[in-house]
Scaffold this motif. Structure first.
Motif, PDB file in Angstrom:
ATOM      1  N   GLN A  13       0.760  -1.196   0.010  1.00 15.22           N
ATOM      2  CA  GLN A  13       0.203  -0.037   0.125  1.00 15.22           C
ATOM      3  C   GLN A  13       0.865   1.271   0.015  1.00 15.22           C
ATOM      4  N   GLY A  21      11.176  -3.331   7.714  1.00 17.28           N
ATOM      5  CA  GLY A  21      10.140  -4.467   7.591  1.00 17.28           C
ATOM      6  C   GLY A  21       9.534  -4.580   6.301  1.00 17.28           C
ATOM      7  N   ASN A  22       9.190  -3.441   5.776  1.00 14.66           N
ATOM      8  CA  ASN A  22       8.602  -3.970   4.433  1.00 14.66           C
ATOM      9  C   ASN A  22       9.560  -4.257   3.390  1.00 14.66           C
ATOM     10  N   TYR A 130     -11.361  -5.570   2.705  1.00 15.27           N
ATOM     11  CA  TYR A 130     -10.023  -5.594   2.376  1.00 15.27           C
ATOM     12  C   TYR A 130      -9.371  -6.767   2.044  1.00 15.27           C
ATOM     13  N   MET A 134      -7.992  -8.248  -1.755  1.00 15.78           N
ATOM     14  CA  MET A 134      -6.565  -8.707  -1.732  1.00 15.78           C
ATOM     15  C   MET A 134      -6.902 -10.120  -2.454  1.00 15.78           C
ATOM     16  N   ASP A 137      -7.013  -9.503  -6.069  1.00 21.32           N
ATOM     17  CA  ASP A 137      -5.697  -8.949  -6.699  1.00 21.32           C
ATOM     18  C   ASP A 137      -4.841 -10.416  -7.010  1.00 21.32           C
ATOM     19  N   GLY A 149       5.188 -10.614   4.273  1.00 17.98           N
ATOM     20  CA  GLY A 149       5.454 -10.727   5.540  1.00 17.98           C
ATOM     21  C   GLY A 149       4.694 -11.689   6.355  1.00 17.98           C
ATOM     22  N   ASP A 151       2.744 -10.840   8.760  1.00 16.22           N
ATOM     23  CA  ASP A 151       1.340 -10.478   9.136  1.00 16.22           C
ATOM     24  C   ASP A 151       0.342 -10.462   8.093  1.00 16.22           C
ATOM     25  N   GLN A 152       0.836 -11.014   6.961  1.00 10.07           N
ATOM     26  CA  GLN A 152      -0.452 -11.237   6.019  1.00 10.07           C
ATOM     27  C   GLN A 152      -0.511 -12.492   5.790  1.00 10.07           C
ATOM     28  N   ALA A 186      10.939 -12.223   7.912  1.00 12.55           N
ATOM     29  CA  ALA A 186       9.197 -12.285   7.774  1.00 12.55           C
ATOM     30  C   ALA A 186       8.759 -11.404   8.913  1.00 12.55           C
ATOM     31  N   ILE A 188       9.889  -8.419  11.249  1.00 13.36           N
ATOM     32  CA  ILE A 188      10.986  -7.557  11.795  1.00 13.36           C
ATOM     33  C   ILE A 188      10.021  -6.563  13.004  1.00 13.36           C
ATOM     34  N   LYS A 197       5.240  -5.818  15.864  1.00 12.30           N
ATOM     35  CA  LYS A 197       5.805  -5.572  14.657  1.00 12.30           C
ATOM     36  C   LYS A 197       6.302  -4.180  14.227  1.00 12.30           C
ATOM     37  N   MET A 198       7.266  -4.098  13.510  1.00  6.90           N
ATOM     38  CA  MET A 198       7.667  -2.740  13.274  1.00  6.90           C
ATOM     39  C   MET A 198       6.532  -2.103  11.895  1.00  6.90           C
ATOM     40  N   LYS A 200       4.689   0.927   9.742  1.00  9.15           N
ATOM     41  CA  LYS A 200       4.455   2.054   9.105  1.00  9.15           C
ATOM     42  C   LYS A 200       3.772   3.228   9.838  1.00  9.15           C
TER      43      LYS A 200
END
Ligand code: TYM
Length: 333
Positions: A13, A21-22, A130, A134, A137, A149, A151-152, A186, A188, A197-198, A200
């Motif tokens: 995003q 992390g990303n 959401y 996804m 997609d 990562g 988280d997904q 995967a 951070i 989680k680190m 944004k």
């Protein structure tokens, strides 16, 4: 005869400032996989608007994310780089998939629950939907693999369920995708709260290393990173979450194994260790940042990449969508 290569899909995003992390959880892996797969890398601006965005900033962040992809080493000649909103099939397939997805499933998604708590004044339908967007997609491109990562993971699982449900109800249509996670990188964690989680969107910017941070900021943040009791530099996430997180970051940024990273710091103190992690990260990000700035100034080039990306992406996406419309009984002329 040339065999068809497997397909890879992933997206990010264009919101806030991206963190290491990303980079470690996603982009670095994308770069490694681009020669092995037919890759589709999206910029998920339709997902971004599920929380409020300033239109001017969203536009800017879109181009800077594209510039970042390329600056990190993703080759637009080899991969399809495109903007989600440029391919209308995403919204169209999401609508169809909505009709085979249950409200209860969406209410149970961890990210939905977290984001609903953080944006209590804006729990909109898009936020809840959401994961279906996804899934659309990923399934539009018949992706075999999806590097993301940790988280997904839950969103990947629901994508697989939706694909299987559709295939069972209407006959095989979608490839059921596999998630691909980095062994190290995967997840951070935050430098100040190493059990989180680190992110944004973290409240405390000292816990995240943003990909736009300059060298001094990076080194200062690592110097301040929370470590653990004891003085040994050893990988053990349960007992030493702070040190283990720093070792993971060091190992991926220096292309070493965790054991090699531990060996580099045998007998050394936390101060030297944190400085070395900061330096290896700053050394790697410096050239990426200057390349990103150079690319951002070349609007014509970036627009060209997006234009050709949208055409290539739409070709495959529309083919899948047409199949879906046929199977579900939409009359075609
Ligand atoms: P987004 O934009 O939140 O994050 C982009 C990628 O970065 C990974 N990531 C991390 N990896 C390791 N450690 C961390 N601390 C960390 N934080 C983020 C994420 O797992 C992700 O891979 N829903 C997606 C975007 C998306 C997508 C898709 C992904 C839209 N459609 C289809 C794959 C396939 C997202 O919000 O990522």
């Amino acid at each position: 005869m040339e065999t068809e290569r497997k397909k890879l899909y992933s997206a990010i995003q264009p919101t806030n400032n991206l963190t290491i992390g990303n980079y470690l959880g996603a982009i670095k892996n994308w770069v490694n996989l681009q020669s092995e797969y037919d890759c589709y890398y999206g910029i998920a601006n339709m997902h971004a608007i599920t929380v409020r965005q300033e239109p001017v900033k969203l536009r800017q962040k879109t181009l800077s994310l594209l510039a970042l992809y390329i600056a990190c080493g993703i080759d637009p000649e080899k991969c399809v780089l495109y903007l989600q909103s440029h391919v209308s099939a995403h919204a169209e397939l999401a609508w169809v998939l909505n009709t085979i997805t249950y409200v209860g499933e969406m209410e149970r998604m961890t990210q939905f629950k977290d984001k609903s708590a953080r944006h209590a004044d804006n729990i909109n339908m898009g936020l809840m939907d959401y994961p279906v967007l996804m899934a659309a997609d990923i399934l539009l491109y018949q992706a075999d693999v999806v590097p993301v990562g940790e988280d997904q993971r839950q969103h990947l699982e629901i994508t697989r369920n939706i694909a299987q449900r559709f295939n069972n109800a209407f006959s095989p249509t979608f490839t059921v995708p596999e998630g691909v996670y980095m062994k190290v990188g995967a997840k951070i964690n935050d430098l100040q709260f190493p059990d989180k989680k680190m992110s944004k969107s973290a409240e405390n910017p000292n816990g995240s290393i943003f990909l736009t941070d300059d060298r001094d900021t990076i080194i200062r943040k690592f110097k301040r990173a929370v470590t653990d009791s004891g003085s040994e530099i050893r990988y053990n996430p349960a007992e030493k979450p702070g040190v283990s997180n720093l070792l993971s970051i060091y190992s991926v940024f220096s292309d070493k194994t965790v054991a090699e990273a531990e060996a580099d710091f045998a007998g050394k103190g936390y101060g030297d260790f944190k400085l070395a992690v900061g330096e290896v990260v700053a050394d790697k990000l410096g050239p990426i940042q200057s390349e990103q700035v150079r690319l951002e100034a070349d609007r014509q080039y970036l627009d060209g990449v997006l234009k050709s990306g949208a055409e290539k992406a739409a070709r495959l996406a529309n083919k899948t969508l047409a199949k879906v419309y046929k199977k579900i009984g939409f009359y075609q002329i």
